[in-house]
Design a protein around this motif. Sequence first.
Motif, PDB file in Angstrom:
ATOM      1  N   GLN A  56       0.829  -1.231  -0.004  1.00 32.35           N
ATOM      2  CA  GLN A  56      -0.124   0.084   0.010  1.00 32.35           C
ATOM      3  C   GLN A  56       1.005   1.355   0.037  1.00 32.35           C
ATOM      4  O   GLN A  56       1.725   1.263   0.458  1.00 32.35           O
ATOM      5  CB  GLN A  56      -0.814  -0.027   1.232  1.00 32.35           C
ATOM      6  CG  GLN A  56      -1.883  -1.087   1.232  1.00 32.35           C
ATOM      7  CD  GLN A  56      -2.563  -1.160   2.477  1.00 32.35           C
ATOM      8  OE1 GLN A  56      -2.769  -0.084   3.161  1.00 32.35           O
ATOM      9  NE2 GLN A  56      -3.483  -2.009   2.750  1.00 32.35           N
ATOM     10  N   CYS A  60      -8.517   0.254  -0.166  1.00 34.69           N
ATOM     11  CA  CYS A  60      -7.094  -0.142   0.425  1.00 34.69           C
ATOM     12  C   CYS A  60      -6.337  -1.064  -0.101  1.00 34.69           C
ATOM     13  O   CYS A  60      -5.130  -1.004   0.198  1.00 34.69           O
ATOM     14  CB  CYS A  60      -7.431  -0.111   1.955  1.00 34.69           C
ATOM     15  SG  CYS A  60      -8.406   0.851   2.907  1.00 34.69           S
ATOM     16  N   SER A  61      -6.804  -1.920  -0.696  1.00 34.14           N
ATOM     17  CA  SER A  61      -6.206  -3.241  -1.320  1.00 34.14           C
ATOM     18  C   SER A  61      -6.032  -3.316  -2.577  1.00 34.14           C
ATOM     19  O   SER A  61      -5.208  -4.082  -3.097  1.00 34.14           O
ATOM     20  CB  SER A  61      -6.544  -4.515  -0.610  1.00 34.14           C
ATOM     21  OG  SER A  61      -7.728  -4.470  -0.593  1.00 34.14           O
TER      22      SER A  61
END
Length: 567
Positions: free
Chosen positions: A9, A276-277
């Motif tokens: 990230q 987020c991923s």
Amino acid sequence: MNDGCIKMQTDDEIAVDGSHSSEDSVVEKKRRRVDEEIAAEGTLPSYGDLEDVKGGVLRHPSNAEGSELARTVSSNASLAEQVIEPALVMFEVHVPPVCMLDGVHSQHFFGTGVIIHHSDNLGLVAVDRNTVAVSISDIMLSFAAYPIEIPGEVVFLHPVHNFALVAYDPSALGVGASVVRAAKLLPDPALRRGDSVYLVGLSRSLQATSRKSIITNPCTAVNIGSADCPRYRAINMEVIELDTDFGSTFSGILTDEQGRVQALWASFSTQLKYGCSSSEDHQFVRGIPIYAISQVLEKIISGTQAPFRLINGIKRSMPFVRLLEVELYPTLLSKARSYGLSDNWVQALAKKDPVRRQVLRVKGCLAGSKAENLLEQGDMILAINKEPITCFLDIEKACQELDQSMGSDGVLSMTIFRQGKEIDLVVGTDVRDGNGTTRMVNWCGCIIQDPHSAVRALGFLPEEGHGVYVARWCHGSPVHRYGLYALQWIIEINGQPTPDLETFIQVVKGLEDGEFVRVRTVHLNGKPRVLTLKQDLHYWPTWELSFEPETATWRRRTIKALQTTTV
């Protein structure tokens, strides 16, 4: 060979509109793109120069076969298209799976380039770095002017600007050498908002396609965030935007009405993040002003003092590039005033550049650069040598002046604004070549190299002598079984430091087949780790691949294998 990149990230933003999906889907789209045939109402051979085309007088090559096979264009094509078509080249690029260096995100690339130099013993083609990403590539060139496909060789990868230079042997064209031409470059005057240009490129069937467009913004700053697996990304660049184009997979060039090249219409690679991923590779196209390409070409042809490399059997000097290894971004003067910048500086910068009305700020320094411990995130660069600085080109010119001045020590006298204070600093610059990564080691099934610029742009290198970088790994290999994945630095082997590739090779030379090896690593996020793996020299020997500029060849050397002698 898998890319083997573990997703990481990052918080880098991507401020680019009009992006489109890339990688395998883009390859397929590039195969299908703009395959319309131009209806021919009478044909005009494309090997005449501008004066010949205007006057209707055609200069035929002396060889009859070349005349018969030369490309013809439609008489209703624009003058710019007729002039520039003999200089267009279609690229087909393949990156060997065992050589996926520098975070390159695909094995296959397609794109359009333009011939910028064509003589009896040297041909040079300019193309974007989303088509030619790494120096170790198998490249095939197809020419619009003549039906032939020949190999090309990467000779220059610009460390900042999104372009590469690829050489070819004109003698390999045979009779086609007489109809292939270099484009005329027009670096000055710079394009301005409202100017008319012709966007010209090639379809997959090698048909020239063009349209007239208007410049909507000639100085848009590119802001591309780091990908999960760091790879080349354009930084400190201003690009050209058009009102209309052919979509996000169509690359080519921008010319004036007379077919003189003013910009490379280049493909840029980026990665869009969702949540987020999850993330997805995309690409977009923008114009790169031709001045940077013209400067590099001039240095190559003039033979300036620089390291030599063999091209088509002739030693040629390849230029260095002096850089301020700092990632910058523009901030409007109205914002800078609210951050405390004085009225005197706001007025001075606005007077210097009434169009942009901006100041450059530091986003981060490349790890290991001479500016790393001097400039800080958020610093505003106001002046160099007391001259106001408003755009990336100003800094490039200041770096070039250091090369031109006698006895220069390679430093810039800068005035910056930091936390409400004006500060004078002396900041060092770095010199980089255009070779890209020229050495790698395959150990226990992973590709190991020195950290490339996209990794250093994250602003972090291990304190323990930096270490060597794991770029890729193979399924079923020892590093896969024991969990030594990509995006890590190896800083120690069995307690012995490995600060660079040469030291790493000397250390692993002494490891035997079946031996358990203790490896100390540091991840890109800074987390240290120690693991143990078992070496398997029978199926996974240790070998090195390096480029030799004296012979212009990549050579593989076995370092350690089962029942073989060490070379």
